[in-house]
Write a protein that holds these residues in place. Structure first.
Motif: not given
Length: 164
Positions: A106-120, A136-142
């Protein structure tokens, strides 16, 4: 970037602020409703459908949104889905990996979520700078949410784990 997406769609700053608050309320409701659903339905379906629904929200926010009803629907779905990420991740992590190594996994999974929240947001700003809009960002996100949702839905039934 939700606020500028709304203001660039022609919504006044005051209304955009109010509409953004709708997402926050939907996130709180999402936490409660998703917790209830995870206890009663297959968690991969709850997670997959929620993630795929976020794709629909992104699609509704792509350029030239003029319908107030569609904007509110998109914000409710987006807020709801955003509020469920941590719950669904924790539930799926426990269900598919058990409790023996829960902390590390879960530490790894939550680190990935934090990374995505920061990079997004950085990627959204970069996409805006390159293209002059968030389309383009919304299309890729969808596309990403749809693919992710389909992958989560296809997970097998959670195994039965013995207590550690």
């Amino acid at each position: 970037h939700l606020f500028p997406i709304l203001t660039e769609a022609g919504i006044s700053r005051e209304k955009a602020a109010m509409l953004t608050a709708i997402s926050g309320v939907a996130a709180i409701i999402g936490k409660l409703v998703t917790g209830y659903m995870l206890d009663r339905y297959r968690p991969n379906w709850v997670g997959g459908v929620t993630l795929a629904a976020a794709a629909g929200a992104f699609a509704l926010l792509i350029d030239d949104i003029t319908s107030p009803t569609l904007i509110v629907i998109a914000l409710i779905i987006n807020g709801y889905a955003a509020g469920t990420k941590t719950h669904i991740t924790g539930f799926l992590t426990t269900g598919y990996s058990g409790m023996k190594n829960f902390g590390a996994i879960y530490g790894f999974m939550s680190a990935l979520m934090a990374l995505a929240s920061g990079v997004g947001p950085l990627l959204a700003g970069y996409a805006y700078d390159l293209s002059g809009g968030y389309g383009p960002f919304l299309i890729l996100g969808a596309i990403g949410c749809l693919i992710g949702g389909l992958l989560v839905i296809t997970l097998p039934k959670t195994p039965s784990w013995k207590e550690p």
